[in-house]
Design an enzyme around this catalytic site. Sequence first.
Site, short mmCIF file in Angstrom:
data_model
loop_
_atom_site.label_atom_id
_atom_site.label_comp_id
_atom_site.label_asym_id
_atom_site.label_seq_id
_atom_site.Cartn_x
_atom_site.Cartn_y
_atom_site.Cartn_z
N PRO A 142 0.85 -1.20 0.00
CA PRO A 142 0.00 0.00 0.00
C PRO A 142 0.88 1.24 0.00
O PRO A 142 1.75 1.39 0.86
CB PRO A 142 -0.79 -0.13 1.31
CG PRO A 142 0.07 -0.97 2.19
CD PRO A 142 0.84 -1.90 1.29
N MET A 143 0.68 2.15 -0.96
CA MET A 143 1.51 3.34 -1.08
C MET A 143 0.60 4.55 -1.30
O MET A 143 -0.20 4.55 -2.24
CB MET A 143 2.50 3.19 -2.24
CG MET A 143 3.48 2.04 -2.05
SD MET A 143 4.52 1.75 -3.51
CE MET A 143 3.36 0.93 -4.62
N VAL A 144 0.72 5.54 -0.46
CA VAL A 144 -0.14 6.71 -0.54
C VAL A 144 0.03 7.39 -1.90
O VAL A 144 1.14 7.76 -2.29
CB VAL A 144 0.17 7.70 0.60
CG1 VAL A 144 -0.67 8.96 0.46
CG2 VAL A 144 -0.07 7.05 1.95
N CYS A 150 3.10 3.16 9.18
CA CYS A 150 3.48 4.46 8.61
C CYS A 150 4.32 5.25 9.61
O CYS A 150 3.87 5.52 10.73
CB CYS A 150 2.24 5.26 8.23
SG CYS A 150 2.64 6.86 7.48
N LYS A 183 -0.27 -4.45 9.09
CA LYS A 183 1.09 -4.20 8.59
C LYS A 183 1.82 -3.41 9.66
O LYS A 183 1.37 -2.34 10.07
CB LYS A 183 1.07 -3.41 7.28
CG LYS A 183 2.43 -3.20 6.65
CD LYS A 183 2.31 -2.54 5.28
CE LYS A 183 3.67 -2.48 4.58
NZ LYS A 183 4.61 -1.54 5.23
N HIS A 208 7.38 -5.11 8.25
CA HIS A 208 8.44 -4.30 7.64
C HIS A 208 9.62 -4.32 8.62
O HIS A 208 9.48 -3.88 9.75
CB HIS A 208 7.94 -2.87 7.43
CG HIS A 208 8.89 -2.02 6.66
ND1 HIS A 208 8.49 -0.89 5.99
CD2 HIS A 208 10.23 -2.12 6.42
CE1 HIS A 208 9.53 -0.33 5.39
NE2 HIS A 208 10.60 -1.07 5.65
N ASN A 245 8.63 -7.39 4.31
CA ASN A 245 8.77 -6.13 3.57
C ASN A 245 10.11 -5.50 3.95
O ASN A 245 10.43 -5.38 5.12
CB ASN A 245 7.60 -5.20 3.92
CG ASN A 245 7.60 -3.92 3.13
OD1 ASN A 245 7.12 -2.90 3.59
ND2 ASN A 245 8.13 -3.94 1.92
N GLY A 246 10.87 -5.08 2.92
CA GLY A 246 12.16 -4.44 3.17
C GLY A 246 13.29 -5.13 2.46
O GLY A 246 13.39 -6.37 2.47
N ASN A 247 14.17 -4.35 1.79
CA ASN A 247 15.35 -4.85 1.08
C ASN A 247 14.99 -5.62 -0.19
O ASN A 247 15.77 -6.47 -0.64
CB ASN A 247 16.21 -5.78 1.96
CG ASN A 247 16.67 -5.13 3.23
OD1 ASN A 247 16.59 -3.91 3.38
ND2 ASN A 247 17.15 -5.92 4.17
#
EC number: 1.3.1.88
Length: 516
Positions: free
Chosen positions: A23-25, A108, A147, A175, A208-210
Amino acid sequence: MPKLQGFEFWSRTLGGARHVVAPMVDQSELAWRLLSRRHGAQLCYTPMLHAQVFVRDANYRKENLYCEVCPEDRPLIVQFCANDPEVFVQAALLAQDYCDAIDLNLGCPQMIAKRGHYGAFLQEEWDLLQRMILLAHEKLSVPVTCKIRVFPEIDKTVKYAQMLEKAGCQLLTVHGRTKEQKGPLSGTASWEHIKAVRQAVAIPVFANGNIQSLRDVERCIQDTGVQGVMSAEGNLHNPALFEGRSPAVWELAEEYLDIVQHYRCPLSYVRAHLFKLWHHTLQVHQQLREELAKVKTLEGVAAVNQELKLRCQEDISRQEEGEKPSGGLPFFHWICQPYLRPGPREGSKENGGARSKRALEEEEGGTDVLSKNKQKKQLRNPHKTFDPSLKPKYAKCDQCGNPKACAPGSLLRQWGTSHRRPGLPGFRETDVCSTCAGAAARSGLSERPPTAQVTDCCLKPNWRSLWPGRGPSPGCRSLSQQDLGSQAASPRLWAVPWPEGPLEPDAPPHQAQDCY
């Protein structure tokens, strides 16, 4: 049909999804989700939606979910930010018929989340989170997912995940960064934290990450044992990441623009996507960056993409002839490739190891290093200072000491017989807010109640757009007389600072004075 839970929900409803778009704003809108699905994404999230706004605003619901119904866009998870159990559930009930699950954003780390008290800034309030997830789990017909970001301590992160699972969370995305790791301080995500969570819970876990390539996806699944991998920044720079391909940037741009023609979205979303997609190419052809920033139509964006395509093909021809690029720029800048964010103290290779302004400010105190924009301003005005201690301040009420305690944005000044600047005869320096000034006038403590509020272009250069009934004047200051009732009726129009007092009733209109 009973609500599916845990691994049954992941395998049957989500189809055992392993490749997930985060999910990305303003960036995971329908058009981008469809592009990502065409290139290997198996599950997508909506952009983060504000639960309270979703409940009260029908247009917000229509623009962000209801008008974006598309059979190809499933499975889909809708993400909300919220800090109230009732509001979260109300929003989720309005959205559950348009998705396969509802996700609570607890990851967030941005300042807006801190001000709104949601996202990663709820991770210490376990009682509140338990109530939110438990109520949603009981009321909704679709599963609830979360998340999160990690704590520095692995043990605390594991207990956090277990608490969410016990409350009713059916799928957890972890994350591997703390809430402090953002922007230039992002650093590397900890897969050790993710692995520990996966081993401690009995529900599916996404990492999530890398994640910058398909090889990273496979390595993450192998090292952590998670069910799926989520990508955000990697997906923005290469939507074909989950296919294991790196196509030419103009190819994916053309495909994306074609989708946008059918599923419209704000042009700002399109422009932001192309800045990410073309990141490396725009370092070589910087003029195209300016052209992309100026275009105002999809047709204009398509024309810029065509120009970029022609220039990249010329670069490819020169490379085939044996000519090497100069300046240390990306060798194959025309293909989709990851952007490696510099570390907190890493220098930039392009500028000979010069450190970021933020890093220099941390080391040197921050007052001697100016950004390029501020350096340009100082060249235009050598006397301009950027020292916060020397900048003009908004005055406080002399009587209560705090303008917000009386009437925010409506500070006034009491005056004598002159409207000239401080220090000249006839000027009486007494700053009061409207509430204190009105009380003083009613009690007879003030010789004359204030009747005007004025503005200072030194403090607010765009004041003319806020000043009612006034056009531009020859000078940097303008005064206007209004009674307190008018100011109280429209406080926002008057929420500007002042340089000096109002004109006397019989004085001619004030035109211009020099800035002091």
